[in-house]
Design an enzyme around this catalytic site. Structure first.
Site, mmCIF file in Angstrom:
data_model
loop_
_atom_site.group_PDB
_atom_site.id
_atom_site.type_symbol
_atom_site.label_atom_id
_atom_site.label_comp_id
_atom_site.label_asym_id
_atom_site.label_seq_id
_atom_site.Cartn_x
_atom_site.Cartn_y
_atom_site.Cartn_z
ATOM 1 N N ARG A 234 0.867 -1.180 0.000
ATOM 2 C CA ARG A 234 0.000 0.000 0.000
ATOM 3 C C ARG A 234 0.903 1.228 0.000
ATOM 4 O O ARG A 234 1.898 1.272 0.738
ATOM 5 C CB ARG A 234 -0.912 0.032 1.230
ATOM 6 C CG ARG A 234 -2.114 -0.907 1.161
ATOM 7 C CD ARG A 234 -3.148 -0.484 0.102
ATOM 8 N NE ARG A 234 -4.284 -1.381 0.065
ATOM 9 C CZ ARG A 234 -4.432 -2.405 -0.784
ATOM 10 N NH1 ARG A 234 -3.491 -2.673 -1.675
ATOM 11 N NH2 ARG A 234 -5.517 -3.140 -0.756
ATOM 12 N N GLU A 263 -2.005 7.764 -4.958
ATOM 13 C CA GLU A 263 -2.463 7.068 -6.178
ATOM 14 C C GLU A 263 -3.945 7.257 -6.484
ATOM 15 O O GLU A 263 -4.368 7.100 -7.633
ATOM 16 C CB GLU A 263 -2.148 5.577 -6.098
ATOM 17 C CG GLU A 263 -3.002 4.796 -5.107
ATOM 18 C CD GLU A 263 -2.724 3.294 -5.167
ATOM 19 O OE1 GLU A 263 -1.560 2.900 -5.022
ATOM 20 O OE2 GLU A 263 -3.692 2.523 -5.353
ATOM 21 N N HIS A 295 -0.593 0.092 -9.761
ATOM 22 C CA HIS A 295 -1.401 -0.834 -8.953
ATOM 23 C C HIS A 295 -1.947 -1.972 -9.810
ATOM 24 O O HIS A 295 -3.163 -2.200 -9.864
ATOM 25 C CB HIS A 295 -2.537 -0.090 -8.241
ATOM 26 C CG HIS A 295 -2.930 -0.755 -6.944
ATOM 27 N ND1 HIS A 295 -3.178 -0.076 -5.788
ATOM 28 C CD2 HIS A 295 -3.099 -2.074 -6.641
ATOM 29 C CE1 HIS A 295 -3.498 -0.923 -4.831
ATOM 30 N NE2 HIS A 295 -3.456 -2.154 -5.324
HETATM 31 P P1 NAD Z 1 -1.705 -11.267 4.816
HETATM 32 O O1 NAD Z 1 -2.706 -10.775 5.769
HETATM 33 O O2 NAD Z 1 -1.718 -12.696 4.402
HETATM 34 O O3 NAD Z 1 -0.217 -10.950 5.377
HETATM 35 C C1 NAD Z 1 0.124 -9.735 5.972
HETATM 36 C C2 NAD Z 1 1.248 -10.007 6.969
HETATM 37 O O4 NAD Z 1 1.679 -8.765 7.511
HETATM 38 C C3 NAD Z 1 0.782 -10.873 8.166
HETATM 39 O O5 NAD Z 1 1.684 -11.950 8.334
HETATM 40 C C4 NAD Z 1 0.818 -9.911 9.332
HETATM 41 O O6 NAD Z 1 1.178 -10.546 10.561
HETATM 42 C C5 NAD Z 1 1.906 -8.949 8.899
HETATM 43 N N1 NAD Z 1 1.851 -7.672 9.601
HETATM 44 C C6 NAD Z 1 0.757 -7.009 10.075
HETATM 45 N N2 NAD Z 1 1.146 -5.873 10.686
HETATM 46 C C7 NAD Z 1 2.496 -5.822 10.571
HETATM 47 C C8 NAD Z 1 3.473 -4.887 11.005
HETATM 48 N N3 NAD Z 1 3.136 -3.804 11.699
HETATM 49 N N4 NAD Z 1 4.764 -5.161 10.707
HETATM 50 C C9 NAD Z 1 5.112 -6.284 10.022
HETATM 51 N N5 NAD Z 1 4.243 -7.210 9.620
HETATM 52 C C10 NAD Z 1 2.942 -6.967 9.882
HETATM 53 O O7 NAD Z 1 -1.799 -10.313 3.544
HETATM 54 P P2 NAD Z 1 -1.300 -10.604 2.060
HETATM 55 O O8 NAD Z 1 -2.379 -11.269 1.290
HETATM 56 O O9 NAD Z 1 0.064 -11.218 2.102
HETATM 57 O O10 NAD Z 1 -1.228 -9.113 1.485
HETATM 58 C C11 NAD Z 1 -0.276 -8.186 2.002
HETATM 59 C C12 NAD Z 1 -0.645 -6.795 1.522
HETATM 60 O O11 NAD Z 1 -0.491 -6.741 0.097
HETATM 61 C C13 NAD Z 1 -2.126 -6.419 1.738
HETATM 62 O O12 NAD Z 1 -2.315 -5.857 3.018
HETATM 63 C C14 NAD Z 1 -2.376 -5.410 0.662
HETATM 64 O O13 NAD Z 1 -2.162 -4.121 1.189
HETATM 65 C C15 NAD Z 1 -1.307 -5.703 -0.388
HETATM 66 N N6 NAD Z 1 -1.873 -6.104 -1.684
HETATM 67 C C16 NAD Z 1 -1.508 -5.412 -2.790
HETATM 68 C C17 NAD Z 1 -2.011 -5.778 -4.048
HETATM 69 C C18 NAD Z 1 -1.608 -5.073 -5.312
HETATM 70 O O14 NAD Z 1 -2.255 -5.268 -6.351
HETATM 71 N N7 NAD Z 1 -0.567 -4.264 -5.316
HETATM 72 C C19 NAD Z 1 -2.895 -6.861 -4.128
HETATM 73 C C20 NAD Z 1 -3.234 -7.557 -2.961
HETATM 74 C C21 NAD Z 1 -2.714 -7.187 -1.738
#
Ligand code: NAD
Length: 329
Positions: A234, A263, A295
């Site tokens: 994000r 964005e 994105h």
């Molecule tokens: P997920 O929930 O499976 O994993 C997120 C991880 O981050 C978890 O293991 C959690 O414990 C950890 N976390 C939470 N707070 C934290 C902190 N303060 N410090 C360090 N780690 C922390 O999520 P995911 O499916 O792996 O997705 C991750 C991120 O990717 C989403 O939150 C979303 O913002 C982003 N995303 C982007 C796109 C894109 O098109 N660019 C698409 C999907 C998701």
């Protein structure tokens, strides 16, 4: 159920309509984002279907509730754009698509790494102009490099798998270490240890109040000179102004972004004939060692099929009153 689908592009309509053959919801597609100016479009719809840059602050939610909306079906995983407390108070249920293709996002992040470390974006332009000089295209092997993964959930764990295959040394920081990553040999450390040790840092944690501007001038100051930084998570995880200063000083040697903190005024639209007013974004584009995509990390056919299927199933579950496994609480 009658659903107002905001921020809908031709591809959203195509995949949602195909999946809807099995659900028979009444989907009405609106191209604009949900904002205070477009909220009138949602009047009378019990459900709205939103994407990452639709607005869901308290004012918008109150207006939605007054218009009769009881369900927000997010067709994304992140839910940082919704004021969940206000939604709860107003009796609006929020559902999301927790996973649609973590592979799509992880593979895109790897694509950014490989583009930057071998300057493929510049090589592509040069060859099209019959410039076959290699000056300035010197790359580095990924093999043996140390990569710091911040957030090892679904996407971060796939990144770990792929980079393990490349022969990288893997460090990670997460509030909850992932046993799969630990089995792979990923070493969990605190951020003050990860920052100075990593040649490449890739962000895969969610946007929360704690992670807003996680990467700021102070964090950048602790990193290796010439570090590669990748953000496909994000935009606001990275302070873009601090990143510009770090690019100018050479602290950041390579920057790959699929997300950007401003964005919502830019991405998903064709602005090629507009004058972009965002000077920070425009400055980022001037660096030869910055690659930005709009994105699109999620944007694969597999992901869009899964997003459509899960979104429509979430709406069905809500309409049936059975509770929804993908409710955001
Ligand atoms: P997920 O929930 O499976 O994993 C997120 C991880 O981050 C978890 O293991 C959690 O414990 C950890 N976390 C939470 N707070 C934290 C902190 N303060 N410090 C360090 N780690 C922390 O999520 P995911 O499916 O792996 O997705 C991750 C991120 O990717 C989403 O939150 C979303 O913002 C982003 N995303 C982007 C796109 C894109 O098109 N660019 C698409 C999907 C998701």
């Amino acid at each position: 159920m009658r659903v107002a689908v905001f921020s809908s592009k031709s591809y959203d309509q195509k995949f949602l309509e195909a999946a809807n053959r099995n659900y028979n919801h009444e989907l009405v597609f609106f191209e604009p984002r949900l904002t205070s100016s477009t909220i009138i479009l949602a009047a009378g719809f019990p459900a709205v279907c939103l994407f990452v840059n639709d607005q869901g602050d308290g004012t918008i939610l109150k207006a939605l509730a007054e218009n009769g909306t009881r369900l927000i079906a997010l067709r994304c995983a992140g839910f940082n754009q919704i004021d969940l407390q206000t939604a709860k108070e107003l009796g609006i249920t929020v559902v999301r698509v927790p996973a649609y293709s973590p592979y799509a996002v992880a593979e895109h992040a790897i694509g950014l790494i490989l583009t930057l470390n071998r300057h493929l974006h510049r090589a592509y332009q040069r060859v099209r102009e019959d410039n076959f000089s290699l000056e300035g295209l010197l790359g580095f092997d990924l093999y043996g490099k140390t990569v710091g993964i911040i957030g090892t959930g679904k996407i971060g764990a796939i990144i770990a798998n792929i980079l393990h295959g490349f022969g990288c040394k893997l460090l990670a920081y997460d509030l909850y270490p992932n046993p799969h990553c630990q089995e792979l040999g990923v070493k969990y450390v605190q951020l003050p240890e990860l920052y100075p040790a990593a040649d490449i840092i890739t962000l895969h944690c969610p946007l929360t109040p704690e992670t807003h501007h996680l990467i700021d001038a102070q964090a950048l100051g602790m990193m290796k000179q010439g570090v590669m930084l990748i953000n496909t998570s994000r935009g606001p995880l990275l302070n873009a102004t601090a990143a510009i200063a770090a690019l100018k000083s050479g602290k950041i040697g390579y920057l790959g972004l699929d997300v950007y903190e401003g964005e919502s005024n830019l991405f998903f639209e064709d602005l090629s004939t507009a004058v972009i007013q965002d000077d920070v974004f425009q400055r980022l584009l001037t660096f030869p060692n910055v690659v930005i995509t709009g994105h699109q990390a999620f944007f694969t056919d597999t992901a869009l099929e899964n997003i459509a299927e899960t979104t429509l199933a979430n709406i069905r579950d809500f309409a049936a009153g059975n509770g929804c496994v993908n409710e955001v609480v």
